[in-house]
Design an enzyme around this catalytic site. Structure first.
Site, PDB file in Angstrom:
ATOM      1  N   GLU A 249       0.846  -1.187   0.000  1.00 57.20           N
ATOM      2  CA  GLU A 249       0.000   0.000   0.000  1.00 57.20           C
ATOM      3  C   GLU A 249       0.883   1.239   0.000  1.00 57.20           C
ATOM      4  O   GLU A 249       1.177   1.807  -1.038  1.00 57.20           O
ATOM      5  CB  GLU A 249      -0.948  -0.031   1.210  1.00 57.20           C
ATOM      6  CG  GLU A 249      -2.126   0.901   1.062  1.00 57.20           C
ATOM      7  CD  GLU A 249      -3.242   0.555   2.043  1.00 57.20           C
ATOM      8  OE1 GLU A 249      -4.116   1.400   2.220  1.00 57.20           O
ATOM      9  OE2 GLU A 249      -3.241  -0.557   2.611  1.00 57.20           O
TER      10      GLU A 249
ATOM     11  N   GLU B  18      -2.326   0.369  13.531  1.00 62.88           N
ATOM     12  CA  GLU B  18      -3.528   0.697  12.769  1.00 62.88           C
ATOM     13  C   GLU B  18      -4.785   0.294  13.515  1.00 62.88           C
ATOM     14  O   GLU B  18      -5.803   0.987  13.451  1.00 62.88           O
ATOM     15  CB  GLU B  18      -3.469  -0.016  11.419  1.00 62.88           C
ATOM     16  CG  GLU B  18      -4.647   0.244  10.515  1.00 62.88           C
ATOM     17  CD  GLU B  18      -4.480  -0.413   9.148  1.00 62.88           C
ATOM     18  OE1 GLU B  18      -5.129   0.039   8.191  1.00 62.88           O
ATOM     19  OE2 GLU B  18      -3.696  -1.384   9.044  1.00 62.88           O
TER      20      GLU B  18
END
Length: 973
Positions: A472, A741
């Site tokens: 990502e 996260e």
């Protein structure tokens, strides 16, 4: 002898910038003074073509009566390309003193007009080297210089990543040039001073060229060639001889090309380097390049070339591993002790053909095995094949990894132990100046701050990314906007965000919508709280640095975003259409869902109001009178519609999530009694979850702010200090060295959250730092005078677990420090205020007669402009200088908390009580704040100071208070 000095001269945020392409660069400086309360009264700037004596003046402002020391725009004769301009500054202060001239500083222009590029884009001849070949390209050009050289500059860029070499040495220490921009619309070029690298005879320029962001693998869909299918470089060497003549060597069809030892290089997957394919001396004279191939001129889809705007990516630190071990599965693993972003520099002496494989990961599983699951398709694997000619050293060139642990295969004799000194971690990120410090008496909170900083370092690699390890690593707009205020405290982000918001503007859609990620490489655009980065980020750069030029430059983009929202749906005052991420990863959502329970239309309308407010404020700053009125009225209508839609007639929110309450309060969408009710209800929602949060990306950054600012600071502190899931310190208890996260990225039993989205280096929840700095330490600004021109220091104390809090920030004006130490006997505040600023200070719970600065009463203190008693303590305005205030803490103010209880939380403090030992508690009840409880005095229950009480005695008091509450509730019913 008095001391007044001008220091820290900068041009466009940089010290002596080499290669800028602005016609009117801006100059800033700081002032050092040995007197408190120093303010600049006037300044003078001179700009010259010569450093010595400033005899060849181009521009002299004369004496300008002004206190402005930031962003003074050059207004002299038109600048000339490839020219160095020297400047110095002197100031006059409010005490009638005149400084000496500062030391000189400079800026150097690059190519101010695109027509000055004589170079061509070149790439290996596709008939001889396939454009899609995986190995990195190597290009070289041999040339001869015959005169004494005065100066030489290389201006270079590439599509793909390039590294530049000259006569056997790497030029510069930058990595990953030219950086990641919206390449089709704008690409950066770099300027290098190579005067000392050239020979007065034969020279060789070499370039290595890899895929990088331009044509490599990006995003989770295995996309490639997003911007183009052909690597290329454009380079121009400008040589100026002593006799005044010039010569230009450019990239052109006379260059030669080959491939070499870098067989493969990708951000996600790593790099393969075969040292057996090295071509020794390829970037030096006398190298035989007869077997090399030709190059051709090409035309990449690039429309605008700009000089470098942001901080280069560099190696900023090296880390030695702390241990090596063999896992239960038999893998040899080294532990660097820190989840970092960068690369391993490998040193070895091995036979030819030896292959060493490094596989990078962030964590171990509960059995102690290295865990790669959260990398998804990213391989993060580096391979090195030895040539066997003695000691060899290698670090990857065109990739970086996110890791703490590295699995090693094939290192010589590794079964007998690894030489850890031969495996060095090199930390890589955009080389920003560290500007923030924060520490407390609580070691876990200090670790949290370190995790925030390391998360920022790892994710600020040319763009603000969301994670540095998996497939990502994208510039998610929502993540950037929630974290920007924290980021700009810790590091100087003026250059970094200037470049990124320009890319945002470049990639903004024709209808004003904003892509999810910038630069745009994935489909999708215009989610609330994500697209709002178009407004929030420029505004925060303005607040922190006073950058009106960037605000003006981005204004049309900001306005376009608000107008985009305005035309969505049937009602221009709400936003209830389209796709939204909502309160992303909110814990109150459905099982296994990424989406929180707060309705999208509430989140969207709240952020619509917030962006409209900031747009109105920006119009005010930029003197756009008509827009001030237009967007002021629009804001009022949005707020009215929000209340109609989401606030009941009884003054409650119709949505019972923590995030809904947070947004209504943070964005000033409610007021008066309704605001009080909603703040109370938010506190109840937190109490109902035993002092835990349920917020996601949207609500979390503001949760503690709204609690502290609406009378529930104790709850905010308990949230910060909570150690079990979900909380900021839960990950610290699990050994985290960066921000996760997911709140439960590693669960209490050691198992993992889903592999699908489980980064252990993801800065969004690190936005709590903003509250820690501005509320706990109290270091803030008056936004009416940005860049900390008027500082506000108003701390809120944090109980026995936070008896010491210190924050400092190197602002554009200089260093600001707010340091607080509490004991049972006294409160000590140590403050540092830079010259040319003032500060508004609140000494909480202090009495004017008791406060001393040194041995002096406040009315006698030099630098104190104004001082007065308030209900909350002693307020004052002070000028620059260092101060140490001390006052009694007779009643343990800020130190006394009850044991954890869901029912009542007491902060003991005196509020107008005249009898010593008489305490009026502030009581937050699960039901309502009852008048009888408000009047209750602790002295009726105990006749000694609360600081002397044991836990058991405090519990007795709580039980008595609970009994009073129960009886009162029974009477009401």
């Amino acid at each position: 002898m008095t001391h007044l000095q001008v220091t820290n001269l900068t041009c466009e945020y940089r010290t002596n910038p080499l290669g800028i392409d602005l016609n009117q660069p801006r100059l800033s400086w700081r002032i050092e003074s040995d007197r408190r309360g120093t303010l600049q009264r006037a300044y003078q700037v001179q700009v010259s073509l010569t450093e010595t004596g400033f005899e060849n003046l181009l521009w002299d402002t004369g004496v300008i009566e002004s206190d402005q020391s930031l962003h003074i725009e050059y207004e002299g004769p038109s600048l000339v390309s490839r020219t160095r301009y020297y400047y110095h500054v002197k100031v006059w202060d409010n005490f009638g003193r005149e400084s000496n001239w500062s030391d000189s500083a400079w800026w150097e222009t690059a190519l101010l007009d695109s027509s000055e590029w004589q170079a061509s884009w070149i790439t290996p001849n596709p008939e001889e080297i396939h454009p899609q070949a995986e190995p990195a390209f190597m290009l070289r050009k041999q040339f001869e210089l015959k005169k004494q050289i005065e100066s030489a500059r290389i201006y270079a860029t590439g599509v793909g990543l390039y590294e530049l070499y000259l006569n056997g040495n790497k030029v510069g220490d930058e990595l990953l040039a030219p950086g990641w921009t919206s390449y089709h619309k704008r690409i950066q070029y770099q300027t290098y001073d190579v005067t000392e690298n050239l020979n007065i005879d034969n020279n060789v320029i070499g370039v290595m060229l890899a895929d990088g962001w331009y044509k490599g693998n990006l995003a989770w869909e295995s996309k490639r060639h997003i911007y183009g299918e052909q690597r290329a470089v454009m380079l121009q060497l400008q040589v100026r001889y002593d006799d005044g003549t010039e010569e230009v060597i450019t990239s052109d069809p006379t260059w030669k090309a080959s491939t070499g030892p870098i067989l493969y290089s990708e951000f996600y997957h790593g790099e393969t380097y075969d040292a057996r394919h090295e071509q020794e001396g390829w970037d030096e004279e006398n190298f035989d390049d007869t077997a090399w191939k030709g190059v051709v001129v090409c035309h990449p889809p690039v429309t605008s070339i700009v000089a470098q705007e942001n901080n280069p990516v560099r190696v900023t630190e090296t880390i030695l591993p702390i241990s090596s071990f063999v896992t239960p599965e038999g893998d040899t693993v080294i532990d660097f002790g820190q989840n970092m972003v960068g690369r391993i520099r490998l040193t070895l002496n091995a036979p030819a053909d030896t292959e060493i494989v490094l596989k990078h990961a962030e964590v171990l599983d509960k059995d102690g095995n290295i865990y790669f699951g959260n990398l998804r398709t990213a391989k993060q694997t580096v391979k090195y094949i030895a040539k066997g000619t003695g000691t060899e050293t290698y670090a990857p060139y065109f990739t970086f990894q996110g890791f703490r642990y590295v699995k090693i295969e094939g290192y010589p004799d590794q079964e007998n132990g690894l030489p850890l000194e031969n495996l060095v971690g090199e930390v890589i990120h955009s080389d920003m100046e560290l500007t923030g410090e924060f520490e407390t008496s609580n070691s876990m909170v200090n670790q949290l701050q370190q995790n925030i900083v390391w998360g920022q370092r790892g994710n600020f690699v040319d763009v603000p990314t969301d994670c540095p390890q998996r497939d990502e690593r994208l510039g998610w707009t929502g993540d950037a906007q929630v974290f920007i205020r924290t980021a700009l405290f810790n590091y100087h982000g003026g250059q970094f965000f200037t470049k990124w918001v320009r890319d945002l503007k470049a990639d903004q859609l024709p209808d004003g919508g904003v892509p999810f990620v910038i630069p745009q490489v994935v489909d999708g655009a215009s989610s609330a709280a994500w697209g709002d980065a178009a407004v929030i980020c420029p505004w925060n750069v303005y607040l922190n640095y006073g950058d009106e030029r960037l605000l003006a430059e981005q204004y049309d983009s900001m306005k376009a975003w608000v107008e985009y929202i305005r035309v969505q749906g049937e009602n221009e005052y709400t936003w209830n259409t389209g796709f939204h991420f909502g309160d992303w990863l909110g814990l109150d959502g459905k099982e296994d869902s990424y989406y929180g329970a707060t309705p999208n239309d509430l989140v969207a309308t709240a952020f619509y109001a917030y962006s409209t407010r900031l747009l109105r404020d920006s119009a005010t700053v930029l003197n756009k009178t008509e827009d001030v009125q237009i967007y002021g009225e629009l804001l009022e209508n949005i707020i009215e519609e929000f209340r109609n839609e989401f606030v009941t007639k009884n003054g409650r929110l119709a949505v019972s999530t923590q995030t809904a309450h947070v947004l209504a309060l943070m964005f000033d969408l409610v007021e008066g009694k309704v605001r009080e009710r909603i703040a109370h209800d938010l506190n109840e929602l937190v109490l109902d979850h035993d002092f835990h949060l349920t917020t996601g990306f949207v609500g979390t950054p503001y949760l503690c702010f709204v609690l502290s600012n609406n009378g529930y600071h104790e709850t905010a502190v308990k949230l910060l200090l909570q150690k079990n899931f979900p909380s900021w310190l839960y990950s610290v208890t699990k050994g985290a060295t960066t921000i996760w996260e997911h709140w439960d990225g590693i669960k209490p039993d050691g198992s993992f959250w889903s592999d699908d989205m489980n980064s252990y280096n993801h800065y969004a929840y690190g936005a709590i730092g903003d509250w820690m700095y501005r509320v706990l330490a109290g270091l803030d600004m008056d936004e009416a005078l940005p860049a900390y021109k008027r500082i506000r220091i108003q701390p809120k104390f944090g109980g026995k677990e936070l008896t010491f809090v210190r924050a400092s920030h190197n602002s554009m004006y200089g260093k600001i420090t707010s340091s607080w130490n509490l004991t049972n006997e006294e409160v000590t505040a140590e403050l540092e205020i830079p010259a040319n600023t003032t500060a508004q200070i609140l000494l909480p719970y202090a009495k004017l007669k008791d406060v001393k600065e040194g041995v002096k009463a406040l009315v006698e203190v030099d630098g104190v402009i104004d001082v007065y008693q308030t209900e909350d303590g002693v307020a004052m305005e002070i000028g620059s200088g260092s101060y140490r205030f001390v006052y009694p803490n007779e009643r343990g103010i800020g130190l006394v908390y009850t044991p954890d209880t869901k029912v009542i939380d007491i902060l003991a403090y005196e509020k107008g009580a005249e009898v010593l030992g008489s305490y009026i508690p502030k009581i937050e009840s699960n039901t309502s704040i009852l008048a009888s409880l408000k009047k209750l005095k602790i002295s009726e229950l105990v006749d000694q100071p609360l600081t002397n009480l044991s836990i058991e005695q405090m519990e007795e008091i709580i039980e008595k208070l609970n009994q009073v509450e129960r009886e009162t509730v029974a009477v009401e019913q």
